[in-house]
Design an enzyme around this catalytic site. Structure first.
Site, PDB file in Angstrom:
ATOM      1  N   TYR A  12     -11.543  -9.048 -19.536  1.00  0.00           N
ATOM      2  CA  TYR A  12     -10.096  -8.982 -19.744  1.00  0.00           C
ATOM      3  C   TYR A  12      -9.780  -7.883 -20.746  1.00  0.00           C
ATOM      4  O   TYR A  12     -10.531  -7.696 -21.712  1.00  0.00           O
ATOM      5  CB  TYR A  12      -9.569 -10.313 -20.297  1.00  0.00           C
ATOM      6  CG  TYR A  12      -8.771 -11.074 -19.261  1.00  0.00           C
ATOM      7  CD1 TYR A  12      -7.636 -10.496 -18.706  1.00  0.00           C
ATOM      8  CD2 TYR A  12      -9.148 -12.342 -18.846  1.00  0.00           C
ATOM      9  CE1 TYR A  12      -6.907 -11.176 -17.740  1.00  0.00           C
ATOM     10  CE2 TYR A  12      -8.423 -13.029 -17.893  1.00  0.00           C
ATOM     11  CZ  TYR A  12      -7.304 -12.435 -17.335  1.00  0.00           C
ATOM     12  OH  TYR A  12      -6.588 -13.092 -16.391  1.00  0.00           O
ATOM     13  N   GLU A  22      -6.044  -6.741 -21.761  1.00  0.00           N
ATOM     14  CA  GLU A  22      -4.613  -6.429 -21.819  1.00  0.00           C
ATOM     15  C   GLU A  22      -4.370  -5.314 -22.825  1.00  0.00           C
ATOM     16  O   GLU A  22      -4.919  -5.345 -23.934  1.00  0.00           O
ATOM     17  CB  GLU A  22      -3.782  -7.646 -22.236  1.00  0.00           C
ATOM     18  CG  GLU A  22      -3.562  -8.645 -21.125  1.00  0.00           C
ATOM     19  CD  GLU A  22      -4.474  -9.835 -21.253  1.00  0.00           C
ATOM     20  OE1 GLU A  22      -5.592  -9.668 -21.790  1.00  0.00           O
ATOM     21  OE2 GLU A  22      -4.069 -10.926 -20.806  1.00  0.00           O
ATOM     22  N   ASP A  75       6.149   8.551  -2.774  1.00  0.00           N
ATOM     23  CA  ASP A  75       5.137   7.561  -2.394  1.00  0.00           C
ATOM     24  C   ASP A  75       4.148   8.259  -1.465  1.00  0.00           C
ATOM     25  O   ASP A  75       4.434   8.463  -0.284  1.00  0.00           O
ATOM     26  CB  ASP A  75       5.806   6.373  -1.701  1.00  0.00           C
ATOM     27  CG  ASP A  75       4.789   5.289  -1.357  1.00  0.00           C
ATOM     28  OD1 ASP A  75       3.564   5.599  -1.356  1.00  0.00           O
ATOM     29  OD2 ASP A  75       5.197   4.152  -1.079  1.00  0.00           O
ATOM     30  N   THR A 133      -1.575   4.520  -3.062  1.00  0.00           N
ATOM     31  CA  THR A 133      -2.699   3.594  -2.938  1.00  0.00           C
ATOM     32  C   THR A 133      -3.968   4.435  -2.961  1.00  0.00           C
ATOM     33  O   THR A 133      -3.925   5.662  -2.842  1.00  0.00           O
ATOM     34  CB  THR A 133      -2.628   2.776  -1.638  1.00  0.00           C
ATOM     35  OG1 THR A 133      -2.439   3.678  -0.555  1.00  0.00           O
ATOM     36  CG2 THR A 133      -1.499   1.769  -1.683  1.00  0.00           C
ATOM     37  N   LYS A 179      -6.466   4.538   1.461  1.00  0.00           N
ATOM     38  CA  LYS A 179      -6.114   5.083   2.794  1.00  0.00           C
ATOM     39  C   LYS A 179      -6.843   6.415   2.962  1.00  0.00           C
ATOM     40  O   LYS A 179      -8.065   6.411   2.983  1.00  0.00           O
ATOM     41  CB  LYS A 179      -4.591   5.178   2.899  1.00  0.00           C
ATOM     42  CG  LYS A 179      -3.905   3.809   2.768  1.00  0.00           C
ATOM     43  CD  LYS A 179      -2.414   3.884   3.022  1.00  0.00           C
ATOM     44  CE  LYS A 179      -1.770   2.521   3.032  1.00  0.00           C
ATOM     45  NZ  LYS A 179      -1.319   2.048   1.696  1.00  0.00           N
ATOM     46  N   ARG A 228      -9.530  -0.797  -2.352  1.00  0.00           N
ATOM     47  CA  ARG A 228      -8.153  -1.289  -2.327  1.00  0.00           C
ATOM     48  C   ARG A 228      -7.590  -1.148  -3.738  1.00  0.00           C
ATOM     49  O   ARG A 228      -8.171  -1.675  -4.698  1.00  0.00           O
ATOM     50  CB  ARG A 228      -8.184  -2.769  -1.915  1.00  0.00           C
ATOM     51  CG  ARG A 228      -6.888  -3.367  -1.534  1.00  0.00           C
ATOM     52  CD  ARG A 228      -6.433  -2.776  -0.222  1.00  0.00           C
ATOM     53  NE  ARG A 228      -5.137  -3.305   0.132  1.00  0.00           N
ATOM     54  CZ  ARG A 228      -4.940  -4.222   1.078  1.00  0.00           C
ATOM     55  NH1 ARG A 228      -5.974  -4.687   1.763  1.00  0.00           N
ATOM     56  NH2 ARG A 228      -3.732  -4.658   1.339  1.00  0.00           N
TER      57      ARG A 228
END
Ligand code: DSN
Length: 448
Positions: free
Chosen positions: A45, A47, A197, A227, A230, A236
């Protein structure tokens, strides 16, 4: 003792290996990328941001995140004018984080309509963001019997009339190239910020095979979301870039670099701990794009991207020669066909799946049918290019698709023909032999 989850995982791997994947938004990352997504990094973790975390034990994740940020900016030649946030998890989340960063309730967003190739996360009627923002769309103009494109005159007229605060440029199902600069300039002249995008085309942008929203000073996009899985061929995931200054037309925002506003919105504004396994895997993908690491086929990323374009053109050309109707001539990694009016696109998608050809049905410009059973089919070549598909195999695939659509051949014969192709394609993920051995074993087959 059978284990449902591991057995199903093995089945999915075999399904992928034994089918021909034409989903334009999917790809096969390198085995190193895939391994990193399940690595020890996912257990930590953290943050916050490098040098400013809320938990201890973050010295290595700090190094990782800073390194991958630097590579992301390098890949898109964006070091001088942008910062990047790697914690945004997915493309739709990245887009939402832009809305939250730069808009107030009731502000207006303009984007390409869904039917014409826009994306669900660019607002539209079904978006939850309709509770907070107003939305309108621009569309494509028909410039030939089978050719649709963005008309800058109409785009500008729409901006002048609607007066959006944010314009979205970048699409999910648009086969043609377009130039980011005039679209950004027009929006800026009317006081709007621009979100580019580039989720679908980021690999082509990185290879210099598509126009870029970076590197044009104030005339570039203000925010760039992509992303990573692709055409960029990573895991991903997603990345969100923003200008490292506040342009004049963004005077409604605090007088801070746009990337600082984005970072604050990402954490602590909306998200919790970053997924460092995803970030590490994106790092591996970026090293492959830059050429300091290699995909197992040993092509450079530029060569791969060029092949994606050539392969898509060949698939489209063959489908056209067989009598299928093309929506617009492809210039990218995907092509769209319009089915005959009486045909059922859902049924054809299912028929193709039943013989091992995986595609998606899609709306086309001006579509009168529903999104559930639209008029088109979309084919993308990034995934099969990663598996090393040859020209002959693409021609055979186009014939198989055409014969399925037109119901010309017996199913068992089509299945066998698909099998003849999948059998010879590269598959990089077998765990019982090393990546190198997989390549050696399949190399002969690929070039036979
Ligand atoms: N749903 C993806 C596509 O196929 O275009 C984008 O997120």
């Amino acid at each position: 003792m059978p284990n449902f989850v591991t057995d199903l995982t093995q089945e999915e791997s075999l399904r992928q290996r034994n089918t021909l994947n034409l989903i334009a938004s999917e790809n096969y990352p390198s085995p190193k990328c895939l391994d990193l997504t399940g690595s020890q990094w996912s257990l930590k973790y953290g943050e916050g941001y490098p040098g400013k975390r809320y938990y201890a034990g973050n010295n290595l994740v700090d190094e990782l995140e800073l390194f991958v940020m630097q590579k992301a900016l390098e890949v898109f030649k964006a070091q001088d004018e942008y910062g990047v946030n790697l914690q945004v998890l997915s493309g739709s989340v990245a887009n939402s984080l832009v809305y939250l960063s730069c808009l107030q309730p009731q502000d207006k967003i303009l984007s390409l309509s869904l039917a014409d190739g826009g994306h669900l996360s660019h607002m539209h009627d079904t978006s939850s963001w309709n509770k907070f923002f107003e939305h309108q769309t621009y569309g494509l103009t028909q410039i030939g019997e089978r050719d649709w494109q963005i008309d800058l005159g109409e785009y500008e007229a729409k901006i002048a009339e609607f007066k959006p605060k944010l314009v979205i440029v970048g699409f999910s199902s648009y086969p043609k190239k377009f130039d980011f600069v005039p679209m950004c300039q027009i929006a800026h002249q009317h006081g709007a910020m621009v979100l580019a995008d580039i989720a679908h085309i980021s690999g082509l942008v990185a290879s210099g095979l598509h126009s870029t929203p970076f590197g044009y000073g104030v005339d570039g996009a203000d925010f760039v979301a992509t992303t990573t899985h692709k055409t960029l061929r990573g895991p991903r995931g997603a990345m969100l870039f923003a200008k490292n200054y506040r342009p004049d037309y963004a005077s409604s925002l605090p007088d801070k670099p746009l990337i600082d506003i984005v970072n604050r919105t990402v954490f602590p504004g909306l998200l919790g701990g970053p997924n460092f396994a995803q970030i590490a895997s994106v790092g591996q993908c970026l090293l492959e794009v830059l050429g300091s690491e290699q995909y197992p086929d040993k092509l450079t990323f530029g060569e791969y991207s060029q092949r994606v374009l050539t392969n898509t053109k060949l698939l489209e050309k063959t489908l056209k020669s067989l009598g299928q109707n093309i929506v617009s001539p492809t210039e990218t990694h995907l092509c769209l066909i319009e089915l005959k009016d009486t045909y059922d696109s859902l049924h054809i998608q299912q028929e193709l799946e039943s013989i091992g050809v995986i595609v998606n049905r899609n709306t086309i410009p001006g579509d009168k049918k529903t999104a559930w059973k639209p008029s088109g089919l979309r084919f993308g070549m990034p995934a099969l290019t990663s598996r090393g598909i040859s020209e002959d195999q693409i021609v055979e695939l186009a014939n198989i698709i055409n014969e399925t659509i037109e119901n010309l051949s017996a199913k068992h014969i089509l299945i066998e023909r698909v099998h003849n192709i999948t059998n010879k394609l590269n598959w990089w993920y077998d765990k019982n032999i090393s990546t190198e051995e997989t390549f050696d074993l399949l190399d002969d087959i690929k070039f036979e």
